[in-house]
Design a protein around this motif. Structure first.
Motif, mmCIF file in Angstrom:
data_model
loop_
_atom_site.group_PDB
_atom_site.id
_atom_site.type_symbol
_atom_site.label_atom_id
_atom_site.label_comp_id
_atom_site.label_asym_id
_atom_site.label_seq_id
_atom_site.Cartn_x
_atom_site.Cartn_y
_atom_site.Cartn_z
ATOM 1 N N LEU A 20 0.830 -1.205 0.000
ATOM 2 C CA LEU A 20 0.000 0.000 0.000
ATOM 3 C C LEU A 20 0.870 1.262 0.000
ATOM 4 O O LEU A 20 0.530 2.270 -0.627
ATOM 5 C CB LEU A 20 -0.879 -0.044 1.254
ATOM 6 N N PHE A 21 1.995 1.184 0.705
ATOM 7 C CA PHE A 21 2.874 2.364 0.738
ATOM 8 C C PHE A 21 3.624 2.543 -0.582
ATOM 9 O O PHE A 21 3.973 3.659 -0.954
ATOM 10 C CB PHE A 21 3.893 2.242 1.882
ATOM 11 N N ILE A 22 3.872 1.408 -1.274
ATOM 12 C CA ILE A 22 4.639 1.493 -2.517
ATOM 13 C C ILE A 22 3.755 2.103 -3.600
ATOM 14 O O ILE A 22 2.667 1.606 -3.886
ATOM 15 C CB ILE A 22 5.169 0.103 -2.936
ATOM 16 N N GLY A 23 4.216 3.203 -4.171
ATOM 17 C CA GLY A 23 3.404 3.905 -5.175
ATOM 18 C C GLY A 23 2.455 4.920 -4.557
ATOM 19 O O GLY A 23 1.676 5.540 -5.272
ATOM 20 N N SER A 24 2.514 5.109 -3.233
ATOM 21 C CA SER A 24 1.561 6.032 -2.592
ATOM 22 C C SER A 24 2.102 7.466 -2.538
ATOM 23 O O SER A 24 1.461 8.355 -1.978
ATOM 24 C CB SER A 24 1.196 5.548 -1.191
ATOM 25 N N GLU A 25 3.266 7.702 -3.085
ATOM 26 C CA GLU A 25 3.825 9.053 -3.273
ATOM 27 C C GLU A 25 3.921 9.836 -1.964
ATOM 28 O O GLU A 25 3.694 11.045 -1.924
ATOM 29 C CB GLU A 25 3.007 9.820 -4.326
ATOM 30 N N GLY A 26 4.232 9.131 -0.887
ATOM 31 C CA GLY A 26 4.424 9.813 0.401
ATOM 32 C C GLY A 26 3.147 10.339 1.004
ATOM 33 O O GLY A 26 3.185 11.200 1.887
ATOM 34 N N THR A 27 1.982 9.831 0.573
ATOM 35 C CA THR A 27 0.710 10.344 1.093
ATOM 36 C C THR A 27 0.186 9.520 2.276
ATOM 37 O O THR A 27 -0.762 9.933 2.931
ATOM 38 C CB THR A 27 -0.389 10.348 -0.002
ATOM 39 N N LEU A 28 0.772 8.346 2.513
ATOM 40 C CA LEU A 28 0.260 7.486 3.581
ATOM 41 C C LEU A 28 1.239 7.337 4.744
ATOM 42 O O LEU A 28 0.835 7.011 5.862
ATOM 43 C CB LEU A 28 -0.069 6.092 3.031
ATOM 44 N N GLY A 29 2.514 7.529 4.478
ATOM 45 C CA GLY A 29 3.515 7.363 5.520
ATOM 46 C C GLY A 29 4.882 7.737 4.965
ATOM 47 O O GLY A 29 5.045 7.891 3.755
ATOM 48 N N ILE A 30 5.830 7.884 5.874
ATOM 49 C CA ILE A 30 7.175 8.307 5.455
ATOM 50 C C ILE A 30 8.132 7.136 5.619
ATOM 51 O O ILE A 30 8.299 6.603 6.725
ATOM 52 C CB ILE A 30 7.611 9.532 6.285
ATOM 53 N N VAL A 31 8.717 6.725 4.523
ATOM 54 C CA VAL A 31 9.570 5.540 4.521
ATOM 55 C C VAL A 31 10.948 5.929 5.058
ATOM 56 O O VAL A 31 11.612 6.806 4.502
ATOM 57 C CB VAL A 31 9.701 4.994 3.077
ATOM 58 N N VAL A 32 11.354 5.280 6.157
ATOM 59 C CA VAL A 32 12.643 5.653 6.743
ATOM 60 C C VAL A 32 13.677 4.523 6.661
ATOM 61 O O VAL A 32 14.853 4.735 6.969
ATOM 62 C CB VAL A 32 12.473 6.128 8.206
ATOM 63 N N GLU A 33 13.259 3.349 6.265
ATOM 64 C CA GLU A 33 14.213 2.257 6.043
ATOM 65 C C GLU A 33 13.556 1.245 5.101
ATOM 66 O O GLU A 33 12.357 0.999 5.215
ATOM 67 C CB GLU A 33 14.545 1.588 7.375
ATOM 68 N N VAL A 34 14.355 0.701 4.187
ATOM 69 C CA VAL A 34 13.791 -0.241 3.208
ATOM 70 C C VAL A 34 14.680 -1.477 3.142
ATOM 71 O O VAL A 34 15.913 -1.353 3.045
ATOM 72 C CB VAL A 34 13.752 0.402 1.792
ATOM 73 N N THR A 35 14.070 -2.657 3.186
ATOM 74 C CA THR A 35 14.828 -3.887 2.925
ATOM 75 C C THR A 35 14.363 -4.445 1.587
ATOM 76 O O THR A 35 13.164 -4.637 1.369
ATOM 77 C CB THR A 35 14.607 -4.942 4.041
ATOM 78 N N VAL A 36 15.334 -4.639 0.698
ATOM 79 C CA VAL A 36 14.986 -5.190 -0.624
ATOM 80 C C VAL A 36 15.605 -6.564 -0.783
ATOM 81 O O VAL A 36 16.658 -6.851 -0.210
ATOM 82 C CB VAL A 36 15.488 -4.278 -1.787
ATOM 83 N N LYS A 37 14.919 -7.408 -1.535
ATOM 84 C CA LYS A 37 15.542 -8.696 -1.866
ATOM 85 C C LYS A 37 16.414 -8.485 -3.100
ATOM 86 O O LYS A 37 16.163 -7.582 -3.909
ATOM 87 C CB LYS A 37 14.492 -9.782 -2.102
ATOM 88 N N LEU A 38 17.437 -9.318 -3.209
ATOM 89 C CA LEU A 38 18.360 -9.225 -4.347
ATOM 90 C C LEU A 38 18.318 -10.552 -5.090
ATOM 91 O O LEU A 38 17.842 -11.555 -4.555
ATOM 92 C CB LEU A 38 19.774 -8.952 -3.828
ATOM 93 N N ILE A 39 18.817 -10.545 -6.306
ATOM 94 C CA ILE A 39 18.945 -11.806 -7.032
ATOM 95 C C ILE A 39 20.416 -11.980 -7.417
ATOM 96 O O ILE A 39 21.218 -11.061 -7.204
ATOM 97 C CB ILE A 39 18.030 -11.840 -8.291
ATOM 98 N N THR A 40 20.748 -13.125 -7.977
ATOM 99 C CA THR A 40 22.150 -13.292 -8.380
ATOM 100 C C THR A 40 22.403 -12.526 -9.670
ATOM 101 O O THR A 40 21.530 -12.454 -10.543
ATOM 102 C CB THR A 40 22.514 -14.780 -8.613
ATOM 103 N N LYS A 41 23.589 -11.972 -9.779
ATOM 104 C CA LYS A 41 23.914 -11.166 -10.950
ATOM 105 C C LYS A 41 24.047 -12.082 -12.174
ATOM 106 O O LYS A 41 24.751 -13.101 -12.115
ATOM 107 C CB LYS A 41 25.238 -10.438 -10.700
ATOM 108 N N PRO A 42 23.365 -11.742 -13.267
ATOM 109 C CA PRO A 42 23.508 -12.573 -14.465
ATOM 110 C C PRO A 42 24.978 -12.624 -14.919
ATOM 111 O O PRO A 42 25.694 -11.635 -14.774
ATOM 112 C CB PRO A 42 22.648 -11.840 -15.504
ATOM 113 N N GLU A 43 25.367 -13.784 -15.455
ATOM 114 C CA GLU A 43 26.772 -13.956 -15.846
ATOM 115 C C GLU A 43 27.170 -12.947 -16.926
ATOM 116 O O GLU A 43 28.268 -12.403 -16.917
ATOM 117 C CB GLU A 43 26.972 -15.381 -16.380
#
Ligand code: FAD
Length: 460
Positions: free
Chosen positions: A197-220
């Protein structure tokens, strides 16, 4: 205007040098990369926050004094998402720009919102990991801005958007409390997906102060080719055929004839100006697989009358092709004092109709338009260079935009695939989102932000 009492309180919460209060310091914060020609307001104060606690304290003050609070990453959004309508406080995140942790076992990264997307990518790639979302201005745009706009880029076709990578966030709510939206796990089926819900909400619902993202393996490896066509339809048919053959390129980008000519004029990089369309196709993965896929792609392109296929064998050649494509806005800037870029997306079966339709609309209103786009997704960026001080041209531009959104709606599309709505596209949202859904969005906003202090008047 902020009251003296509120300003005095802000000075108690953050170091004095972190607050801009003089008009000449605040002036630039009235703007972002949008085409907003109408007057927007200069914010009353700009606060450079350095910690979650400082964000909480400033939000508590804003809530107490019922003052707007607007987050700002790099200010590169194109829709007036971080400008102020009625003054208020801008929270500048450029000092909260630390990568807090890269965890190679979990394949995650935990970052502050002011981290520049390209910096995160460079750091994770050093240890063989990969953060795919690639807004084309990733050398400056921030993770906070990406989350708030659900940014994406050329790799979106294969790898998705920012939303697909955020697994957890710390968010400061309108009353100053902090919530955690997810978990440090790759899967999560526990309850509502509040984070989304916060993603794409343009700062109208809450203020993001820390983000954890998943990563994938780098393509060869990755390889790039450029192919030309005598018609947009042939280019789009090729895209559909490639996908039908179960190939999933990293990127399938298009430049129309105007884009090709304008870029060539600007960069003199050898693009073929007599062609109606060009496709840039990138494939990544294991080298052996890439080889087979590229061969099949070339066969399909040839069957669809592609011409002058240029296979970039060296990285430098691939970089040259991408540099040309990424210079389209700079190239357009040579034609008129202002450049605007839009972002509309349709189901891919309607892509040719959309592209031809936008070309027709712009020519009807006598506007120059250079079309680039991530056509694997069905998304295009019509870039229109204009002189915003020329009232007649500006009016024609506004009319053309409205028709482009009507056309997008008729084709079952959406008026933003990646740049967001902000102030600029707010009047057009009902063209593509059902009224009942907009009502629910309003109700959600009221629950999260009863005093309407978080980036008010944006989106709807
Ligand atoms: C030349 C150019 C090319 C571009 N190319 C692409 C592209 O390929 N793909 C794409 O998706 N976009 C693109 N964009 C649009 C823009 O860059 C993206 O939307 C970007 O993610 C915005 O990041 P930013 O740091 O500049 O955010 P800002 O513009 O500063 O802010 C964007 C929004 O995020 C909010 N925000 C910022 N930080 C926070 C926070 N911590 N918490 C809550 N809300 C916050 C702001 O209030 C605002 O609503 C492009 C723009 C330009 C000018």
């Amino acid at each position: 205007m902020l009251t003296k009492e509120l300003i005095a309180n802000i000075y108690k919460k953050v170091p004095k040098q972190n607050v801009l209060s003089k008009i000449e310091e605040r002036y630039v914060y009235a703007f972002d990369a949008s085409d907003l020609h109408e007057k927007v307001q200069i914010p009353d104060a700009v606060v450079f926050v350095e910690s979650v606690e400082q964000v909480q304290e400033i939000v508590k003050l804003a809530n107490k004094f019922k003052t707007p609070i607007i987050c700002r990453g790099a200010g590169t959004n194109t829709v007036g998402a971080c400008v102020s309508v009625h003054g208020g406080i801008v929270l500048n995140f450029s000092k909260m720009n630390k990568i807090l942790e890269i965890n190679p076992v979990n394949m995650t990264a935990r970052v502050q919102p002011g981290v520049v997307v390209g910096d995160l990518q460079k750091q994770v790639e050093k240890i063989g990991l990969y953060y795919p979302p690639d807004p084309s201005n990733l050398k400056v745009s921030t993770i906070g801005g990406s989350v708030a706009q659900n940014s994406a880029g050329a790799r979106g076709f294969k790898y998705g958007t920012t939303r697909d990578y955020v697994i957890d966030m710390l968010v400061v709510m309108a009353d100053g409390s902090v919530i955690r939206t997810g978990a440090n796990t790759i899967k999560n089926a526990a309850g509502y997906n509040l984070g989304s819900l916060f993603i794409g909400s343009e700062g109208t619902l809450g203020i993001v102060v820390e983000v954890t993202v998943k990563l994938i393996t780098k393509p060869e490896a990755s390889e790039v080719l450029l192919a030309y066509f005598d018609s947009v339809e042939e280019a789009v048919n090729s895209v559909n055929q490639i996908i039908k053959h179960q190939i999933c390129p990293t990127t399938i980008d298009l430049m129309d004839n105007n884009a090709i000519k304008t870029i060539e004029e600007y960069k003199n990089c050898g693009l073929l100006c007599d062609k109606q369309a060009a496709l840039i196709i990138e494939v990544d993965g294991f080298k052996t697989v890439i080889e087979a896929q590229m061969k099949l792609i070339c066969d399909i392109l040839n069957k669809n009358n592609a011409q002058n296929i240029k296979y970039a064998k060296q990285k430098e050649e691939a970089d040259e092709i991408w540099d040309a494509r990424h210079s389209s806005m700079a190239a357009c800037a040579q034609l008129r004092p202002n450049v605007t870029t839009d972002d509309v997306i349709v189901p891919r079966e309607n892509l040719s109709i959309l592209i031809k339709g936008i070309q027709k609309i712009c020519s009807k209103y006598d506007l120059i338009m250079c079309m680039v786009g991530h056509v694997g997704d069905g998304s295009v960026h019509p870039q229109i260079p204009i002189d915003m001080n020329d009232k007649d041209e500006y009016t024609r531009y506004k009319l053309a935009k409205s028709e482009i959104y009507d056309l997008t709606a008729r084709l079952g599309g959406i008026i933003s695939g990646e740049h967001g709505i902000g102030l600029v596209k707010k009047p057009f949202l009902p063209k593509v989102i059902d009224n009942g859904a907009i009502d629910y969005m309003r109700q959600i906003k009221k629950i999260f932000d009863p005093n309407n202090i978080l980036n008010p008047y944006k989106i709807f």
